[in-house]
Enzyme design. Structure first.
Site, PDB file in Angstrom:
ATOM      1  N   HIS A 388      38.248 -18.490 -42.467  1.00 17.15           N
ATOM      2  CA  HIS A 388      37.680 -17.175 -42.146  1.00 17.15           C
ATOM      3  C   HIS A 388      37.305 -16.390 -43.394  1.00 17.15           C
ATOM      4  O   HIS A 388      36.584 -15.389 -43.319  1.00 17.15           O
ATOM      5  CB  HIS A 388      38.678 -16.364 -41.300  1.00 17.15           C
ATOM      6  N   ASP A 392      32.637 -16.161 -40.675  1.00 13.55           N
ATOM      7  CA  ASP A 392      33.145 -15.300 -39.607  1.00 13.55           C
ATOM      8  C   ASP A 392      33.140 -16.045 -38.276  1.00 13.55           C
ATOM      9  O   ASP A 392      32.550 -17.126 -38.131  1.00 13.55           O
ATOM     10  CB  ASP A 392      32.316 -14.029 -39.508  1.00 13.55           C
TER      11      ASP A 392
END
Length: 415
Positions: A388, A392
């Protein structure tokens, strides 16, 4: 004159190796080409062969010792010969000089480093120094377990693990209560973690402690894919190199999706994200002693049959101890499968510095409503783990959706 058994360089990024097991004892006779010691690197484990015939007159690196490439692990010579002795009985001055400077720093990586109020000399492997910098561990607080007290990557990882453990609370004042310590079970066995298992342990710990991993899941209706695969196998002559398995189609679907969603085809190193135009696909292969990831270079330039051929060849080489002939580094994305074990969804662990890995589960027959009718369909579970920090949730989900769409329209994969 004694001949050295040298720690070899088994990969471009290899800086040091670990002694896993000595297959011969000091004083044993050895033949040229005979396996004498088993070693491992970050990627593979292999046996080193004797460079000459003679007697194993000295072992300088014990089990679990970490040795820099080019350094000796032991010596082979004539009966009664000493290390560094010439045939005429004189000492080899080169060996004497090496012994004299052995305690001095070999590189700037091992320079004197202040430790609190006193100074001590730290011998640190480059890999250990890099890891310590990434996870912010003070090297001066670590006691090295390598040769001459050298700090290894495993020492740094262990220090981080100890730091992460919660401090013990003060012992409560409890009366009339005894604390029992379980006795060792007579049927239990203990074995020190070493070799490939130790490398995998360190890499998995580093992966989970240094990245922000998140897993998304999707179910593919693989009914048409299975039908298409069977027809393709009937039309394509089956041989030992090409069999067009479901894994081959998944690999091609992933490659096509990576070309469309390039953010998933990236490496996160330090503070830099490097995104690639070409796809170097890693295919995880399970071995008895661990896991390796052969790499299909420039997979985006290859046809489905070529990909099938390389996957099959890599799997055979990995399982037949031909690891040294495999490309085991440089991948930009990895596929791992537990489908043959009956596993559905799972959480694959990233292969750093990659930012994505796709887990493939087992195909199962399930009833599904389609246009109001209940039909029997073949469902394939996919699990995408991504970093992450680099990607995203929405872009990762879009990539997984494209992989799913590619597999549900398999004819696109051969166009």
């Amino acid at each position: 004159m004694a001949v050295e058994i040298i720690m070899p360089k088994m990969g471009m990024g290899m800086e040091e190796g670990t002694v896993v097991e000595w297959l011969k004892k000091k004083g044993d006779p050895v033949k040229k080409g005979e396996s004498v010691v088993s070693i491992s690197s970050d990627k593979i484990e292999k046996e080193l062969e004797a460079p000459e015939e003679g007697i194993l007159i000295e072992i300088t690196a014990g089990i679990d010792d970490v040795v820099a490439i080019g350094q000796p692990l032991g010596y082979i010579g004539a009966p009664g010969e000493e290390v560094g002795e010439r045939p005429d009985g004189s000492k080899d001055e080169t060996k004497q000089r090496e012994a004299a400077i052995e305690s001095a720093p070999e590189t700037e990586e091992e320079a004197t480093v202040p430790a609190h109020s006193e100074e001590r000399r730290l011998r640190v492997s480059p890999a250990a120094r890099r890891l310590a910098k990434i996870i912010n561990v003070d090297l001066s607080t670590i006691t090295g377990t390598g040769p001459l007290g050298r700090i290894t990557k495993a020492d740094v990882a262990a220090a981080e693990a100890r730091k992460a453990q919660p401090k013990e609370a003060e012992e409560p004042q409890i009366s009339n209560m005894s604390i029992s310590v379980p006795a060792a079970h007579p049927s239990a066995t203990s074995k020190k973690v070493s070799g490939m298992r130790k490398v995998i342990s360190d890499r998995m710990f580093a992966s989970l402690s240094q990245t922000a991993q998140l897993t998304l899941q999707a179910t593919v209706d693989a009914t048409e894919l299975i039908i298409f695969q069977k027809k393709a196998r009937e039309a394509y002559p089956i041989n030992d190199e090409v069999r067009l398995t479901i894994t081959d189609f998944i690999a091609k679907a992933v490659i096509n999706a990576l070309l469309e969603h390039k953010r998933m085809n990236s490496l996160y190193e330090g503070d830099t994200i490097t995104t690639f135009d070409e796809v170097h696909l890693g295919i995880a292969v399970a071995l008895d002693e661990g896991l390796v990831v052969p790499v299909i270079q420039h997979a985006d330039k290859k046809s489905l049959s070529a990909i099938s051929r390389e996957i099959r060849s890599a799997s055979k080489k990995a399982r037949s101890s031909e690891l040294s002939r495999l490309k085991l580094s440089g991948s930009t994305f990895t596929i791992t499968s537990l489908g043959t074990y009956g596993i559905g969804f799972f959480t694959p662990v990233l292969n750093p510095p990659e930012v994505g890995i796709l887990g493939v589960g087992t195909i199962s027959e399930q009833p599904v409503y389609i246009d109001g009718e209940l039909k029997r369909r073949s469902l394939l579970p996919l699990s995408l783990t991504f970093d992450h920090r680099a990607v995203d949730g929405a872009p990762a989900a879009a990539f997984l959706a494209t992989v799913k769409a590619n597999l549900e329209a398999p004819f696109k994969l051969v166009l």
